[in-house]
Design a protein around this motif. Structure first.
Motif, short mmCIF file in Angstrom:
data_model
loop_
_atom_site.label_atom_id
_atom_site.label_comp_id
_atom_site.label_asym_id
_atom_site.label_seq_id
_atom_site.Cartn_x
_atom_site.Cartn_y
_atom_site.Cartn_z
N GLY A 1 0.78 -1.23 0.00
CA GLY A 1 0.00 0.00 0.00
C GLY A 1 0.82 1.28 0.00
N PHE A 2 0.13 2.38 -0.40
CA PHE A 2 0.70 3.71 -0.41
C PHE A 2 -0.32 4.71 0.11
CE2 PHE A 2 3.00 1.57 -3.85
CZ PHE A 2 4.32 1.90 -3.57
N VAL A 3 0.17 5.75 0.74
CA VAL A 3 -0.64 6.93 1.07
C VAL A 3 -0.31 8.00 0.05
CG1 VAL A 3 -1.16 8.69 2.80
CG2 VAL A 3 -0.57 6.38 3.53
N GLY A 4 -1.32 8.47 -0.69
CA GLY A 4 -1.13 9.60 -1.58
C GLY A 4 -0.84 9.28 -3.02
N VAL A 5 -0.85 7.99 -3.42
CA VAL A 5 -0.62 7.63 -4.81
C VAL A 5 -1.21 6.25 -5.06
CG1 VAL A 5 1.63 6.50 -4.46
CG2 VAL A 5 1.13 7.58 -6.66
N ALA A 6 -1.58 5.98 -6.32
CA ALA A 6 -2.15 4.68 -6.68
C ALA A 6 -1.06 3.61 -6.67
CB ALA A 6 -2.79 4.76 -8.06
N SER A 7 -1.41 2.45 -6.14
CA SER A 7 -0.46 1.34 -6.01
C SER A 7 -0.62 0.34 -7.14
CB SER A 7 -0.66 0.62 -4.68
OG SER A 7 0.13 -0.56 -4.61
N GLN A 8 0.54 -0.16 -7.60
CA GLN A 8 0.60 -1.36 -8.42
C GLN A 8 1.74 -2.25 -7.92
OE1 GLN A 8 0.94 -0.11 -12.54
NE2 GLN A 8 -1.26 0.15 -12.74
N ALA A 9 2.07 -2.08 -6.62
CA ALA A 9 3.28 -2.67 -6.06
C ALA A 9 3.06 -4.10 -5.59
CB ALA A 9 3.77 -1.82 -4.89
N ASN A 10 3.90 -5.01 -6.07
CA ASN A 10 3.92 -6.38 -5.55
C ASN A 10 5.05 -6.59 -4.56
OD1 ASN A 10 6.14 -6.43 -7.22
ND2 ASN A 10 5.26 -7.88 -8.70
N ALA A 11 5.72 -5.47 -4.19
CA ALA A 11 6.76 -5.47 -3.16
C ALA A 11 6.73 -4.12 -2.47
CB ALA A 11 8.14 -5.73 -3.77
N PHE A 12 7.32 -4.06 -1.28
CA PHE A 12 7.31 -2.80 -0.53
C PHE A 12 7.93 -1.66 -1.35
CE2 PHE A 12 9.88 0.02 2.23
CZ PHE A 12 8.83 0.78 2.73
N ASN A 13 7.23 -0.52 -1.39
CA ASN A 13 7.68 0.69 -2.10
C ASN A 13 7.96 0.38 -3.57
OD1 ASN A 13 8.15 3.41 -2.27
ND2 ASN A 13 10.23 3.33 -1.45
N GLY A 14 7.10 -0.45 -4.15
CA GLY A 14 7.26 -0.84 -5.55
C GLY A 14 6.57 0.12 -6.51
N ALA A 15 5.95 -0.44 -7.55
CA ALA A 15 5.42 0.37 -8.64
C ALA A 15 4.21 1.19 -8.19
CB ALA A 15 5.03 -0.53 -9.81
N THR A 16 4.17 2.44 -8.67
CA THR A 16 3.02 3.32 -8.45
C THR A 16 2.38 3.63 -9.78
OG1 THR A 16 4.36 5.33 -8.58
CG2 THR A 16 4.09 4.33 -6.40
N ALA A 17 1.18 4.25 -9.73
CA ALA A 17 0.43 4.50 -10.97
C ALA A 17 -0.16 5.89 -11.00
CB ALA A 17 -0.67 3.45 -11.12
N GLY A 18 0.51 6.88 -10.39
CA GLY A 18 0.06 8.27 -10.51
C GLY A 18 -1.14 8.60 -9.64
N ASP A 19 -1.90 9.63 -10.07
CA ASP A 19 -3.04 10.17 -9.31
C ASP A 19 -2.61 10.57 -7.90
OD1 ASP A 19 -4.63 9.79 -11.50
OD2 ASP A 19 -5.61 8.01 -10.78
N PHE A 20 -1.60 11.44 -7.83
CA PHE A 20 -1.05 11.87 -6.55
C PHE A 20 -2.06 12.73 -5.78
CE2 PHE A 20 2.66 11.02 -9.18
CZ PHE A 20 3.47 10.31 -8.31
N LEU A 21 -2.07 12.57 -4.47
CA LEU A 21 -2.94 13.36 -3.61
C LEU A 21 -2.48 14.81 -3.61
CD1 LEU A 21 -5.19 13.59 -1.48
CD2 LEU A 21 -3.50 12.94 0.25
N ARG A 22 -3.44 15.73 -3.76
CA ARG A 22 -3.15 17.16 -3.74
C ARG A 22 -4.03 17.81 -2.68
NH1 ARG A 22 -2.86 21.07 -9.07
NH2 ARG A 22 -1.83 22.83 -8.07
N GLY A 23 -3.55 17.82 -1.46
CA GLY A 23 -4.32 18.36 -0.36
C GLY A 23 -3.66 18.00 0.96
N GLU A 24 -4.45 18.01 2.02
CA GLU A 24 -3.92 17.79 3.35
C GLU A 24 -4.63 16.62 4.02
OE1 GLU A 24 -2.84 22.49 4.07
OE2 GLU A 24 -4.66 21.65 4.96
#
Length: 450
Positions: free
Chosen positions: A399-422
């Motif tokens: 998992g990730f906070v603030g970005v779409a996950s495609q990760a099959n390992a820790f801190n792996g692949a992301t897929a954009g759509d970054f969070l813009r806020g608080e």
């Protein structure tokens, strides 16, 4: 929101940003911001000129502040207008040495590498120009993003034709968006009560608040007011999990670290994500195996005004689940069952009005309504999605906070759509809380944040 100096501040900040980048690559290059009418107009012999040739209302934000007045004509909120700034970047120099092309390459690389005007860049531009004294663009929650615009040859010809007797010079167009201008007028206070009236109703006792770790099944608990590691600039490298499971959210790359905002909500801090590349990776928490999730409840206290698609918390919407905001500002609760296609449940209205919102999403396999969305304690959407199945398509996902996950390992692949806020607080349970339990956690948020 920003005052009348915002447009000039964007131009000055862009000049300062590109001067640093272009000057480092082409040593004698100068960046100006004048009307490119010819050699006597002030454009550089070698360098780059930035010309603001058009300003248009931002379509996505056009009606965000309606209505601004009460039926009697008095203000009920400060009017604002959202603008897009259209710039023409023109490149000059010795053609035999290909200086215009070298300067263009330097500028495009810089704007692609960091397509936003940082708050520090804006503050520096304000400090360097006396005419910008009083500008407050750096305090605006929305950062200004720079996007290249592919003008056709016909559009470029029309644009250059308004510059009288000026020959065409190598050029490229960019948009700066969004710039929010707010009126100085302050809303009038509501009228005092003329006739006091007292109504007596049966007493209703609110549920006793439940601190998240007093309920069973807490899997992840991130608080903006506890255990955050940050540097002198407020860049956050670790957000420690308070559930006791050591699912800390981390970001080792300095350029991708969100920022700490002090006293963001009810005097308590929050994390600000820039919508460009900020995110946190969650340690030691993943889902593996088809149908791994038979129940889940997530609470998130957040604030945003951005109309872009963005992710709050993701374990890959196409393989497991994700909490997102759509480009229209709606809350989206996405799940993938153990068999068949995924399902998206959207809130009926937008949640990008700049107010703090408590979003709660729930999944309960076997329930009449397997998926629910609550905003500020109110049920706004529900569906009987993929009945008879658990969530989890079978692929391992981190998992990730603030970005779409495609990760099959820790801190792996992301897929954009970054969070813009608080984001002020997150609480995730690996089970579906009962209605009473959910009410009690929501009461905890209400008493803590007001």
């Amino acid at each position: 929101m920003s005052n009348h100096l915002a447009i000039a501040t964007v131009t000055a900040s862009l000049v300062r940003y590109l001067q640093g980048a272009v000057g480092a690559d082409v040593g004698n290059a100068v960046v100006t911001a004048v009307r490119p009418d010819g050699p006597n107009s002030g454009v550089p012999e070698v360098g780059l000129n930035i010309f603001l040739y058009q300003v248009t209302p931002n379509v996505a934000w056009r009606n965000q502040d309606l209505p601004t007045r009460r039926p009697d004509g008095s203000l009920n909120q400060r009017p604002q207008i959202a603008l897009d700034l259209h710039y023409l970047l023109t490149f000059y120099g010795d053609e035999t040495q290909l200086e215009p092309q070298r300067i263009l390459g330097s500028a495009v690389r810089a704007l692609h590498t960091r397509p936003i005007l940082s708050r520090q860049e804006i503050r520096s531009a304000i400090a360097a120009n006396a005419f910008l004294t009083g500008a407050d663009l750096a305090d605006e929650i929305e950062t200004v993003k720079l996007t290249p615009q592919p003008l056709t040859l016909e559009e470029l010809s029309k644009l250059w034709s308004v510059l009288f007797q000026t020959p065409y010079t190598l050029s490229m167009a960019y948009d700066a968006s969004v710039v929010l201008l707010t009126a100085d007028s302050q809303p009038s206070l509501v009228q005092p009560v003329l006739t006091p009236a007292i109504h007596v109703f049966p007493s209703v006792t609110p549920p006793a608040p439940a601190v998240p770790d007093t309920l069973a099944g807490l899997q992840l608990w991130l608080r903006g007011d506890a255990d955050i590691t940050y540097d002198v600039a407020g860049a956050i490298s670790q957000w420690r999990d308070q559930s006791g499971n050591n699912h800390h959210a981390v970001q080792p790359a300095a350029a991708r670290q969100p920022r700490l905002v002090r006293e963001a909500v009810a005097g308590k801090p929050a994390l600000r994500f820039d919508g460009a590349d900020d995110y946190l990776a969650i340690e030691q928490l993943n889902y593996a195996g088809a149908g791994a999730i038979d129940g889940l409840t997530l609470f998130a206290l957040l604030r945003t005004t951005s109309p872009q698609a963005q992710v709050v918390l993701s374990f890959d919407r196409s393989a497991c689940w994700s909490l997102e905001l759509t480009g229209a500002g709606r809350v989206r609760w996405s799940t993938r069952p153990q068999a068949g296609g995924g399902h998206d449940l959207d809130s009926p209205g937008a949640a990008t009005d700049g107010r703090w919102r408590l979003v709660c999403v729930r999944f309960a396999a076997g329930a009449t309504a397997t998926k629910q969305i609550f905003i500020d304690g109110i049920l706004v959407a529900e569906a009987n999605a993929h009945p008879g199945q658990n969530v989890g398509g079978g692929a391992t996902r981190f998992g990730f906070v603030g970005v779409a996950s495609q990760a099959n390992a820790f801190n792996g692949a992301t897929a954009g759509d970054f969070l813009r806020g608080e984001l002020a607080e997150l609480a995730l349970y690996h089970r579906a809380l009962s209605a009473e339990e959910r009410d009690r956690v929501e009461q905890y948020f209400a008493e803590k944040y007001g």
